[in-house]
Design an enzyme around this catalytic site. Structure first.
Site, short mmCIF file in Angstrom:
data_model
loop_
_atom_site.label_atom_id
_atom_site.label_comp_id
_atom_site.label_asym_id
_atom_site.label_seq_id
_atom_site.Cartn_x
_atom_site.Cartn_y
_atom_site.Cartn_z
N ASP A 194 29.37 -35.42 15.11
CA ASP A 194 30.29 -34.92 14.09
C ASP A 194 30.32 -33.23 14.15
O ASP A 194 31.08 -33.18 13.54
CB ASP A 194 29.03 -35.55 13.40
CG ASP A 194 29.84 -35.24 11.43
OD1 ASP A 194 30.61 -35.46 11.23
OD2 ASP A 194 29.11 -34.19 10.93
N LYS A 198 33.37 -30.97 13.33
CA LYS A 198 33.91 -29.78 11.83
C LYS A 198 34.23 -28.81 12.57
O LYS A 198 34.70 -27.40 12.43
CB LYS A 198 32.56 -30.18 11.27
CG LYS A 198 32.85 -31.18 10.84
CD LYS A 198 31.33 -31.41 10.20
CE LYS A 198 31.15 -32.36 9.43
NZ LYS A 198 29.49 -32.62 9.06
N1 HSE Z 1 26.82 -37.93 8.65
C1 HSE Z 1 27.78 -35.99 7.81
C2 HSE Z 1 26.95 -35.52 7.79
C3 HSE Z 1 27.91 -36.73 6.41
O1 HSE Z 1 25.66 -35.49 7.59
O2 HSE Z 1 27.13 -34.47 8.17
C4 HSE Z 1 29.46 -35.28 5.64
O3 HSE Z 1 30.04 -35.16 7.19
#
Ligand code: HSE
Length: 401
Positions: A194, A198
């Site tokens: 994740d 980003k």
């Molecule tokens: N799973 C992601 C986090 C959600 O914990 O940042 C927000 O993008």
């Protein structure tokens, strides 16, 4: 400037979708209403009357009265197909799907240019922190040299709970899931995917650099062990999962996602729980720092609302750094100072993969080497099957010479 009225087709009514619905109801300044909501599961109990829902995407995509699509579904492949179809029929889109955008970034930029429709995704990076818009608009001339952040709320929550409150990583993850912070597959959070997706979006807006997520170095918090956490405690440091991109002297960009030792004089040190923080450093304005809630229904919905509002003024990302500059490429030669923790190998064997070693600790079963190596050799060391290894960053170094 006149404002368009937005008639929204919403895909997904999970945590963020419901948050968006509630926040929109409480935002009377916005001329936007959710006309139809497309969901997958016909058997699920929902908080709104049945007639608000459809199970057929075409009911939204072929409805000429709907001028805006908000995509908040979990399945990134399905999201990609929906977003493509929406842009192709001239509907602007707001999405929070970092995986989908990072994996198809170049194509989605081209599609916006072809169709004239906009794709906005502030909610995809650091939820409530308006970082994409800042990189795109505010830092369009003052060129960025460095961007570094805690960009994943769940892992920051887990690290805070384990380091500060002595919770087990599993119990902390379960809390993050219950609070609606974690991805449906939490490996996306803890293994660093994740944060990497980003970072790919940040690279595009900070430096104009488009990269395949597979080419970005990634190490999550799942391999962190007690030895490096104990090292941090002894030195009054905290361990944070960071995403970093910085311009090298040769103009190329170093980028990585990995756990980092953070000292008390660093603004990221105080970014705890679900909060995210992003530091920028530019040529003229020097260092700046942004902080805010990085996950959760309302903070994410607030970024979606901001994008919806921007669409009502016909706002589009211009991808200015790609338009006006020759975008920098990703460097394949990135040197890092790290603590590398391992078992089943000798300090001497490991040290051979380092350019400089400043500290070693040989013990049984676990040892460590602190020193300077590069990401390729670090990756190789981390993959040694029996070594059960992990690494924590001190800093990216330009050169050890
Ligand atoms: N799973 C992601 C986090 C959600 O914990 O940042 C927000 O993008």
């Amino acid at each position: 400037m006149s404002r368009k009225t937005l008639n929204i087709g919403l895909f997904g009514f999970g945590c963020v979708g419901q948050g968006l619905y509630e926040v929109l109801e409480k935002t009377p300044t916005l001329q936007a209403r959710i006309h139809r909501i497309c969901v997958k599961d016909p058997n699920k109990q929902r908080s709104l009357p049945d007639e608000r829902f459809t199970f057929e995407p075409s009911d939204i995509l072929n409805d000429p009265s709907i001028n805006t699509v908000v995509e908040l579904i979990d399945d990134s492949e399905a999201a990609y197909q929906l977003v493509k179809r929406a842009l192709k029929v001239g509907k602007s889109v707001v999405s929070a799907n970092k995986k989908m955008i990072a994996e198809h970034f170049e194509e989605l930029i081209a599609l916006q240019q072809e169709t004239g429709a906009a794709l906005l995704y502030e909610a995809a990076v650091c939820a409530s922190i308006p970082i994409i818009r800042n990189l795109e608009e505010y830092y369009d001339n003052d060129l960025l040299e460095h961007i570094e952040g805690i960009v994943n709320g769940s892992t920051n929550y887990i690290l805070t709970k384990t380091e500060r409150d002595n919770l087990s990583p599993q119990a902390a993850l379960e809390q993050a899931q219950a609070l609606g912070y974690a991805e449906s597959n939490p490996a996306m959070d803890v293994e660093g995917y994740d944060a990497k997706f980003k970072l790919v979006l940040l690279l595009g807006h900070a430096f104009g650099t488009l990269v395949n997520p597979k080419d970005v170095f990634q190490l999550g918090i799942d391999r962190l062990g007690s030895l490096e956490l104990e090292y941090a405690r002894e030195k009054s440091l905290k361990v944070k999962l960071v995403a970093v991109a910085q311009r090298q002297a040769n103009g190329q960009i170093s980028a990585l996602v990995m756990p980092k030792f953070v000292s008390a004089d660093d603004p990221l040190y105080s970014v705890d729980d679900v909060f995210n923080g992003v530091k920028t450093k530019t040529h003229f304005s020097d260092a700046q720092f942004f902080a805010g809630r990085g996950a959760g229904a309302y903070p994410t919905a607030s970024a979606v609302i901001s994008d919806i509002s921007a669409l009502s003024y016909d706002y589009k990302y211009e991808y200015k750094k790609r338009k006006f500059l020759v975008p920098a490429t990703l460097s394949e030669q990135v040197q890092v100072k790290v603590l590398f923790r391992f078992r089943g190998l000798s300090v001497a064997e490991v040290s051979r993969h380092f350019d400089a070693v400043s500290e070693t600790f040989q013990s049984n079963p676990e040892s460590y080497v602190i020193g300077i190596t590069d990401l390729k050799r670090l990756q190789f060391l981390l993959q040694t099957p029996w070594a059960n290894a992990s690494a924590v960053l001190f800093e990216i170094v330009e050169s050890h010479l």
